[in-house]
Design a protein around this motif. Structure first.
Motif, PDB file in Angstrom:
ATOM      1  N   HIS A  16       0.808  -1.230   0.000  1.00  0.00           N
ATOM      2  CA  HIS A  16       0.000   0.000   0.000  1.00  0.00           C
ATOM      3  C   HIS A  16       0.841   1.280   0.000  1.00  0.00           C
ATOM      4  N   ALA A  17       1.978   1.272  -0.651  1.00  0.00           N
ATOM      5  CA  ALA A  17       2.830   2.467  -0.694  1.00  0.00           C
ATOM      6  C   ALA A  17       2.370   3.424  -1.789  1.00  0.00           C
ATOM      7  N   ASN A  18       2.649   4.707  -1.577  1.00  0.00           N
ATOM      8  CA  ASN A  18       2.596   5.678  -2.670  1.00  0.00           C
ATOM      9  C   ASN A  18       3.920   5.560  -3.407  1.00  0.00           C
ATOM     10  N   TYR A  19       3.883   4.910  -4.535  1.00  0.00           N
ATOM     11  CA  TYR A  19       5.098   4.527  -5.254  1.00  0.00           C
ATOM     12  C   TYR A  19       5.599   5.681  -6.125  1.00  0.00           C
ATOM     13  N   VAL A  20       6.832   6.110  -5.896  1.00  0.00           N
ATOM     14  CA  VAL A  20       7.434   7.172  -6.699  1.00  0.00           C
ATOM     15  C   VAL A  20       8.106   6.533  -7.909  1.00  0.00           C
ATOM     16  N   VAL A  43      10.269   6.992 -10.625  1.00  0.00           N
ATOM     17  CA  VAL A  43      11.238   7.923 -11.202  1.00  0.00           C
ATOM     18  C   VAL A  43      11.444   7.648 -12.684  1.00  0.00           C
ATOM     19  N   ALA A  44      10.978   6.484 -13.143  1.00  0.00           N
ATOM     20  CA  ALA A  44      11.087   6.175 -14.568  1.00  0.00           C
ATOM     21  C   ALA A  44      10.092   6.975 -15.393  1.00  0.00           C
ATOM     22  N   THR A  45       8.921   7.282 -14.813  1.00  0.00           N
ATOM     23  CA  THR A  45       7.885   7.992 -15.572  1.00  0.00           C
ATOM     24  C   THR A  45       7.527   9.349 -14.981  1.00  0.00           C
ATOM     25  N   GLY A  46       8.051   9.662 -13.788  1.00  0.00           N
ATOM     26  CA  GLY A  46       7.730  10.937 -13.155  1.00  0.00           C
ATOM     27  C   GLY A  46       6.365  10.966 -12.498  1.00  0.00           C
ATOM     28  N   GLU A  47       5.852   9.797 -12.111  1.00  0.00           N
ATOM     29  CA  GLU A  47       4.521   9.701 -11.519  1.00  0.00           C
ATOM     30  C   GLU A  47       4.613   9.276 -10.053  1.00  0.00           C
ATOM     31  N   ILE A  48       3.519   9.521  -9.328  1.00  0.00           N
ATOM     32  CA  ILE A  48       3.302   8.926  -8.016  1.00  0.00           C
ATOM     33  C   ILE A  48       2.084   8.009  -8.143  1.00  0.00           C
ATOM     34  N   LEU A  49       2.277   6.717  -7.902  1.00  0.00           N
ATOM     35  CA  LEU A  49       1.238   5.720  -8.104  1.00  0.00           C
ATOM     36  C   LEU A  49       0.779   5.204  -6.739  1.00  0.00           C
ATOM     37  N   PRO A  50      -0.464   5.484  -6.362  1.00  0.00           N
ATOM     38  CA  PRO A  50      -0.936   5.093  -5.022  1.00  0.00           C
ATOM     39  C   PRO A  50      -1.177   3.593  -4.902  1.00  0.00           C
ATOM     40  N   ASP A  51      -1.205   3.136  -3.655  1.00  0.00           N
ATOM     41  CA  ASP A  51      -1.578   1.767  -3.307  1.00  0.00           C
ATOM     42  C   ASP A  51      -0.808   0.729  -4.134  1.00  0.00           C
ATOM     43  N   THR A  52       0.502   0.837  -4.074  1.00  0.00           N
ATOM     44  CA  THR A  52       1.381  -0.049  -4.833  1.00  0.00           C
ATOM     45  C   THR A  52       2.086  -1.011  -3.882  1.00  0.00           C
ATOM     46  N   LEU A  55       2.731   6.240   3.236  1.00  0.00           N
ATOM     47  CA  LEU A  55       4.142   6.564   3.027  1.00  0.00           C
ATOM     48  C   LEU A  55       4.474   6.565   1.539  1.00  0.00           C
ATOM     49  N   PHE A  56       5.613   7.187   1.208  1.00  0.00           N
ATOM     50  CA  PHE A  56       6.058   7.296  -0.183  1.00  0.00           C
ATOM     51  C   PHE A  56       7.301   6.441  -0.374  1.00  0.00           C
ATOM     52  N   ALA A  57       7.219   5.490  -1.283  1.00  0.00           N
ATOM     53  CA  ALA A  57       8.336   4.581  -1.555  1.00  0.00           C
ATOM     54  C   ALA A  57       9.184   5.144  -2.692  1.00  0.00           C
ATOM     55  N   SER A  58      10.409   5.493  -2.363  1.00  0.00           N
ATOM     56  CA  SER A  58      11.344   6.066  -3.336  1.00  0.00           C
ATOM     57  C   SER A  58      12.582   5.184  -3.446  1.00  0.00           C
ATOM     58  N   PRO A  59      13.260   5.207  -4.594  1.00  0.00           N
ATOM     59  CA  PRO A  59      14.576   4.569  -4.620  1.00  0.00           C
ATOM     60  C   PRO A  59      15.500   5.240  -3.608  1.00  0.00           C
ATOM     61  N   GLY A  60      16.497   4.513  -3.129  1.00  0.00           N
ATOM     62  CA  GLY A  60      17.478   5.095  -2.224  1.00  0.00           C
ATOM     63  C   GLY A  60      18.191   6.262  -2.869  1.00  0.00           C
ATOM     64  N   LEU A  61      18.562   7.232  -2.054  1.00  0.00           N
ATOM     65  CA  LEU A  61      19.169   8.461  -2.563  1.00  0.00           C
ATOM     66  C   LEU A  61      20.650   8.258  -2.858  1.00  0.00           C
ATOM     67  N   MET A  88      20.398  -0.169 -10.708  1.00  0.00           N
ATOM     68  CA  MET A  88      20.218   0.710  -9.557  1.00  0.00           C
ATOM     69  C   MET A  88      19.527   1.992 -10.003  1.00  0.00           C
ATOM     70  N   GLY A  89      18.903   2.683  -9.047  1.00  0.00           N
ATOM     71  CA  GLY A  89      18.345   3.994  -9.338  1.00  0.00           C
ATOM     72  C   GLY A  89      16.850   4.056  -9.494  1.00  0.00           C
ATOM     73  N   SER A  90      16.177   2.902  -9.614  1.00  0.00           N
ATOM     74  CA  SER A  90      14.721   2.901  -9.672  1.00  0.00           C
ATOM     75  C   SER A  90      14.218   1.633  -8.996  1.00  0.00           C
ATOM     76  N   LEU A  91      13.002   1.677  -8.505  1.00  0.00           N
ATOM     77  CA  LEU A  91      12.398   0.502  -7.872  1.00  0.00           C
ATOM     78  C   LEU A  91      11.564  -0.230  -8.905  1.00  0.00           C
ATOM     79  N   THR A  92      12.229  -0.925  -9.806  1.00  0.00           N
ATOM     80  CA  THR A  92      11.562  -1.677 -10.861  1.00  0.00           C
ATOM     81  C   THR A  92      12.080  -3.110 -10.835  1.00  0.00           C
TER      82      THR A  92
END
Length: 631
Positions: A33-37, A39-48, A83-89, A339-343
Motif C-alpha cells: 500500500h505504498a505511494n510509489y514514486v 522515477v522512470a515515468t515521473g509519476e506517483i502511483l498510489p496503493d502499490t 508513506l512514499f516509496a522512493s529509490p534510495g538516494l 540501480m536507481g529505480s524501484l523496478t
C-alpha cells in the motif's frame, strides 16, 4: 559496466525473481500500500505493492495488481500506507573526508536519512597519502552504505604551485580502474592541464575511458563555451562548479551532466534552480550533490534529504528532485540497469518517506535489508583499525614561534615570500643577501590580499593598504585584514611556508587547520602572531585538525589524527567538537556559514581568483606566482 554493489548478481538470481513474481515461491519482503514514486515515468502511483527477493525487486504491484500471492509464512510484510516509496538516494559527488569521519561512520550518519549510495572522490586523503591511502580509506566496509570510489585525478590539484604529501599519475589511475568499487575518475580539477594537453592528465582520462567509466569534472570558468567544448571533448562529462543560470544552461546544452550543489558552505543550487525550473529545460542531465558536508550539518540538518527539502522549497517538483538523486545519477555512472529505480530486477535500495516535502525517512533498505528505522541506524559500525602511517602525518620539522609569523616590510616592493621550514622570514631573506634593515617606515604598505566571500568558492585578488609597524607588516583588525601562513606539513625542513593576507572573516585571535584543500598543508590565520603560533603548535601536538585560539588560550579544538582530516570517534562526537569550533568563529566575530570550510579553500589553487599555497600567492587565472607586496 559490471555492477558489484548488489547482494546478488542478477544472473545468479533471475530465476528466483521470476518465481517470486509469478507467485511460485514466497518473497523475502513485501511492502504493501505504498505511494510509489516512479522515477522512470515521473509519476506517483498510489496503493502499490513491492515484492523483494535476493536483495532485488521481484514484483511491482500497481493498482489492483497486489503482491499477495508473493507472501509466504516467512515473508516480512511492511505496511506502507500513507508513506512514499522512493529509490534510495545517491550523492553524485562527495568528499567523505569533509565530514571528518571515515566511510563507516559516514554511513551511520547518512543512511538513516535515506542515502543508500555515494560517489566519493577521496582526493583529500590522496593528497596526503596517495593511492595507497585512498585504498586504505575505502577498505572500511563496516557500513551497508554503497560507497563507490572515483579515484582522485589531480594530486596535486595544479602542478608546480604547491607541495603535497603524495602524487597520483596515470599508472596509478590505470591500477585503480581495476578495483571493484571504482566507477569513475574523480573530478578533473586541473583544467589548465587539459587545455594544455598535459600528457599525464589525458592519459588518466584515457585509462578511465578504456575501463568504460566516466570522467567527472570541475570547471569554474563560467560561460566560456570554447573552453568548455575542449574540456568535454577530452572526455569529461559532468561538473559541479556552476555558479549561475548561464553556466548551467551552457553546460546542459553541451551535454554535460550538471551536479546541482548544496553542501555545508557551497550553496550554489539556489542561485540557478528557480531559473532552471522556469526555463522548462529537460532535467535528465541534472544530478544533486553535496560536495562537502561537515559532520554537524549531517547530524543536525541531514544529507540529501536536506538538499531535497531545499530544492522543493525553491519550486522544484519533488518527483523531479528525486530523479536527480536516483535514476539520473545511476544512469550517468553506468549503473542504471540495476540501480536507481524501484523496478523489477533492480537492487532493492529504497526509502519510505513520510511525505515529499520534509523527506523524513521512516524506513531505509539496502539490498532488501532494513538498515534504518525512524532516523536511527540498524547497524553499529566497528571502529576502523587505521594503520599508523595514516594517523601520523604531521611532519613540519620544527615548532613555530611568534617570530615565525613576522613579515618584514621590505623596501624591495616586488619581493615575494617563501621561507624554508624552520627559519623566520628575516633569516631566510638575509641568507639570500637581502638587506632586511631596508624596511618601510611606519604607516602602510600596498599588499596583495585574498578576498574571501561567504558561501562561495571563488575569491578576489585585492591590493590594499596594510599597516606597517616597527618594520613589520601586521594584521589590520579594524579593517578586517588578517595575516595568513601556509606550511608544508609533509616534508619537514625540506618544505617551505609562505605568507599572505586575507579579508572577509572578521575575527579576533587565530584559527588553524590541516583541512586546507587540496594539499592539506597547515593553514594558520589570525590577527596576532602569538595566537597564530599557539594554534599551529596545538595541531602539531594532536596530529592535525581544527583549532580556535584567542588571547593565548585554546578556545575550541577538533582532533583529526587520520591524515589530519578525519577523526576516529562517533560522528555525533565529532559533530559536537565541530559545533564548538563553529561557535568559536561566531564568538570571535565571524558571520559566515561554515567559515572553516571557506578558510580551507583559501589555498585551493584550482579555483579563481587568488590563493595562498605553501609556495606563495597563486594567480588562479594565469597560474603564475604573485608577489606579496605591490609597488
Amino acid at each position: 559496466m559490471l555492477n558489484t554493489f548488489c547482494k546478488t548478481p542478477l544472473w545468479e538470481c533471475n530465476k528466483e525473481l521470476v518465481r517470486i513474481a509469478l507467485g511460485q515461491r514466497p518473497a523475502d519482503v513485501v511492502i504493501k500500500h505504498a505511494n510509489y514514486v516512479s522515477v522512470a515515468t515521473g509519476e506517483i502511483l498510489p496503493d502499490t505493492d513491492i515484492a523483494i527477493g535476493c536483495g532485488r525487486v521481484a514484483f511491482l504491484g500497481i493498482g489492483h495488481h497486489t503482491a499477495d500471492r508473493c507472501i509466504g509464512p516467512d515473508t516480512k510484510v511492511i505496511d506502507a500506507t500513507g508513506l512514499f516509496a522512493s529509490p534510495g538516494l545517491m550523492d553524485s559527488h562527495i568528499h567523505v573526508e569533509s565530514s571528518m569521519i571515515g566511510v563507516g561512520e559516514y554511513g551511520r550518519a547518512v543512511v538513516p536519512r535515506g542515502t543508500t549510495a555515494i560517489f566519493a572522490d577521496p582526493h583529500e586523503v590522496g593528497n596526503v597519502r596517495g593511492l595507497k591511502g585512498t585504498r586504505c580509506m575505502f577498505d572500511d566496509k563496516s557500513s551497508p552504505l554503497k560507497a563507490m570510489m572515483t579515484p582522485p585525478s589531480c594530486v596535486p590539484a595544479v602542478h608546480d604551485v604547491e607541495d603535497t604529501g603524495a602524487t597520483i599519475d596515470a599508472a596509478d589511475i590505470a591500477e585503480s580502474m581495476q578495483w571493484d568499487d571504482v566507477v569513475a575518475l574523480g573530478e578533473m580539477m586541473n583544467f589548465p592541464g587539459v587545455f594544455a594537453a598535459d600528457e599525464n592528465l589525458l592519459d588518466e582520462i584515457g585509462e578511465t575511458l578504456k575501463a568504460d567509466h566516466v570522467v567527472t569534472g570541475h570547471l569554474p570558468l563560467g560561460n566560456h563555451s570554447d573552453k568548455l567544448s575542449a574540456y568535454v571533448a577530452a572526455g569529461v562529462t559532468s561538473d559541479h562548479e556552476c555558479n549561475t543560470w548561464k553556466d548551467v544552461q551552457t553546460e546542459l546544452r553541451m551535454g554535460v551532466y550538471v551536479q546541482l550543489r548544496f553542501g555545508s558552505a557551497w550553496l550554489s543550487m539556489p542561485e540557478y534552480l528557480p531559473q532552471l525550473i522556469e526555463s522548462g529545460m529537460d532535467t535528465s542531465h541534472c544530478l544533486l550533490c553535496t560536495d562537502d558536508c561537515h559532520p554537524n550539518t549531517l547530524v543536525s540538518d541531514g544529507h540529501l534529504d536536506r538538499v531535497l527539502r531545499e530544492a522543493v522549497a525553491l519550486g522544484l517538483d519533488p518527483v523531479r528532485a528525486l530523479q536527480m538523486c536516483t535514476i539520473n545519477c545511476a544512469q550517468y555512472f553506468g549503473l542504471g540497469r540495476e540501480m536507481g529505480s524501484l523496478t523489477p530486477g533492480q537492487c532493492a535500495d529504497l526509502v519510505l518517506f513520510d511525505d515529499l516535502r520534509d523527506f523524513n525517512a521512516r524506513l531505509v533498505m539496502i539490498d532488501g535489508d532494513v538498515v534504518a528505522k525512524d532516523g536511527k541506524p540498524c547497524f553499529d559500525p566497528e571502529p576502523y583499525a587505521w594503520p599508523d602511517w595514516m594517523t601520523h602525518t604531521m611532519n613540519l620539522g620544527f615548532e613555530p614561534t611568534p617570530e615565525t609569523f613576522e613579515i618584514p616590510a621590505l623596501a624591495d616592493a616586488r619581493l615575494g615570500v617563501s621561507v624554508p621550514n624552520g627559519k623566520t622570514c628575516a633569516e631566510a631573506l638575509a641568507e639570500k643577501g637581502v638587506d632586511i634593515s631596508a624596511t618601510l617606515p611606519d604607516g602602510t604598505a600596498r599588499v596583495r590580499v585574498l578576498g574571501a566571500e561567504s558561501g562561495a568558492t571563488v575569491t578576489d585578488d585585492l591590493v590594499l593598504d596594510v599597516p606597517v609597524k616597527d618594520g613589520l607588516i601586521v594584521a589590520d583588525k579594524e579593517g578586517d585584514i588578517l595575516k595568513m601562513c601556509v606550511f608544508d606539513r609533509h616534508h619537514g625542513t625540506d618544505g617551505v611556508h609562505s605568507f599572505g593576507f586575507v579579508k572577509g572573516f572578521g575575527i579576533h585571535g587565530a584559527f588553524a587547520q590541516t583541512v586546507s584543500h587540496d594539499a592539506h598543508n597547515l593553514l594558520v590565520m589570525g590577527d596576532n602572531d602569538e595566537d597564530m603560533a599557539l594554534a599551529a603548535k596545538t595541531l602539531l601536538e594532536c596530529e592535525g585538525g581544527e583549532v580556535a585560539v584567542a588571547d593565548g588560550k585554546v578556545v575550541a579544538l577538533v582532533e583529526l589524527p587520520v591524515c589530519g582530516l578525519m577523526g576516529t570517534g562517533h560522528v555525533d562526537d565529532v559533530a559536537a567538537q565541530v559545533a564548538k569550533v563553529e561557535q568559536a568563529w561566531r564568538d570571535l566575530g565571524c558571520t559566515m556559514p561554515s567559515p572553516f570550510m571557506t578558510m580551507g579553500i583559501t589555498s585551493l589553487a584550482c579555483v579563481p581568483e587568488l590563493r595562498l599555497t605553501n609556495r606563495g600567492y597563486v594567480n588562479c587565472v594565469s597560474f603564475e606566482m604573485e608577489p606579496l607586496i605591490e609597488a
